[in-house]
Design an enzyme around this catalytic site. Sequence first.
Site, mmCIF file in Angstrom:
data_model
loop_
_atom_site.group_PDB
_atom_site.id
_atom_site.type_symbol
_atom_site.label_atom_id
_atom_site.label_comp_id
_atom_site.label_asym_id
_atom_site.label_seq_id
_atom_site.Cartn_x
_atom_site.Cartn_y
_atom_site.Cartn_z
ATOM 1 N N ARG A 10 0.861 -1.193 0.000
ATOM 2 C CA ARG A 10 0.000 0.000 0.000
ATOM 3 C C ARG A 10 0.894 1.238 0.000
ATOM 4 N NH1 ARG A 10 -1.252 1.714 4.553
ATOM 5 N NH2 ARG A 10 -2.018 -0.234 5.455
ATOM 6 N N ASP A 22 -7.851 19.087 -13.981
ATOM 7 C CA ASP A 22 -8.123 17.725 -14.445
ATOM 8 C C ASP A 22 -7.722 17.687 -15.920
ATOM 9 O OD1 ASP A 22 -9.293 15.422 -15.544
ATOM 10 O OD2 ASP A 22 -10.972 15.449 -14.131
HETATM 11 C C1 LIG Z 1 -13.494 9.488 -16.181
HETATM 12 C C2 LIG Z 1 -13.147 10.814 -15.633
HETATM 13 C C3 LIG Z 1 -12.888 10.994 -14.261
HETATM 14 C C4 LIG Z 1 -13.056 9.892 -13.244
HETATM 15 O O1 LIG Z 1 -12.132 8.877 -13.407
HETATM 16 P P1 LIG Z 1 -12.404 7.325 -13.067
HETATM 17 O O2 LIG Z 1 -11.140 6.675 -13.477
HETATM 18 O O3 LIG Z 1 -13.609 6.893 -13.846
HETATM 19 O O4 LIG Z 1 -12.651 7.258 -11.585
HETATM 20 C C5 LIG Z 1 -12.535 12.262 -13.839
HETATM 21 N N1 LIG Z 1 -12.432 13.294 -14.700
HETATM 22 C C6 LIG Z 1 -12.686 13.151 -16.016
HETATM 23 C C7 LIG Z 1 -12.559 14.331 -16.916
HETATM 24 C C8 LIG Z 1 -13.052 11.912 -16.529
HETATM 25 O O5 LIG Z 1 -13.311 11.797 -17.838
#
Ligand SMILES: *Cc1c(COP(=O)(O)O)cnc(C)c1O
Length: 394
Positions: free
Chosen positions: A55, A181
């Site tokens: 972990r 993001d």
């Molecule tokens: C898919 C996605 C997520 C979440 O990710 P997971 O791997 O599904 O938990 C977050 N931000 C964006 C822009 C995504 O497309």
Amino acid sequence: MTDEHLAQAGFETRAIHAGWEPDPSTGSVIPPIFATSTYKQDGVGGLRGGYEYSRSGNPTRTALEQTLAALEQGERAFAFASGLAAEDTLLHATCVPGDHVVIPDDAYGGTFRLVDKVATRWGLEYDAAPVSDVDAVRAAIRPGRTRLVWVETPTNPLLNVGDIEALAAVAHEAGALLVVDNTFASSYLQQPLTLGADVVVHSTTKYAGGHSDVVGGALVVGGASTGSGELAEALAFHHNAIGAVAGPFDAWLSLRGLKTLGLRMDRHCDNAELVVGFLAGHPDVSHVYYPGLADHPGHEVASRQMSRFGGMVSFRVTGGEQQALAVCERTRVFTLGESLGGVESLIEHPGKMTHASVAGTPLEVPGDLVRLSVGIETGDDLLADLDRALASRP
Ligand SMILES: *Cc1c(COP(=O)(O)O)cnc(C)c1O
């Protein structure tokens, strides 16, 4: 390659060589899947390479983390079991009850749910603002209480673009961190840390993994921001303390995907440009959303901060929701499905699929909207497929 060589190397070289030297005992050029939970100690506390328990650390995961950091031009990366696990850990590591965050008003649905339904239960407050409007984001900040300004760019599914440099300035003015993001653009097309962002979030499930065969997430910190040492320590602590880490096989698949990220992204972009050109000239298409189009409101900013415009394309049809649904059901090369970023082309109806949960709210998306994740198949086959699906009007 030495760290010094790597630091000067190009993107693809870093993607292929960062994070792993051929194994001294066997010469294995690829990191093994270290399927182990624990490690032999040479005397109490005598850890080999710092590994104690998987972990806390695992060599396959380390290879992935070092590669992610190298590709984002960051200092440290942390690999998680999913993108949302990464996001949850980031919120825990940076916020306490009473803190406030600003999120995009068209945030990824899972991010919105995490903030709105989970984080608010332990006292986090939030406001939503359009990422393309710097003044609106500034106005949403609560001085002294906003810890994070959270941005996606381009956004989903309308591909709105946020100016990362300007948003970083706005966040930093208020003593907040800028979180980007970077899932839609990928590390190949955009490196937010070099533009002033403090933390990059990835769902490595999408372009980074790239083959629709693994779910994973990452956080990357470093670069220009001050205090990244403290932030990195907080993330490292919470990564281990919360424990939502990437397993060794998942880490290995993500790492394998990353090696071809540059090649794949160029092909995704080539095909997306072909598709955009085709759709823009089609009589049944009323609007195409793509940051590469000169009339896209974010085109100028996207041209500055992205090297190309990505593989995601959305469009509206003249025949309304019925035609949009029909198109989604009639393609044969584009597979009807959610998610994005894999080698295979996907088509979906945001109103009834990925964005069904925002129906009836200000975030509702138009019913005549179709979203494409343009894959890396032969471009002409994609155009013929869309042509056939659009031709057969309901
Ligand atoms: C898919 C996605 C997520 C979440 O990710 P997971 O791997 O599904 O938990 C977050 N931000 C964006 C822009 C995504 O497309």
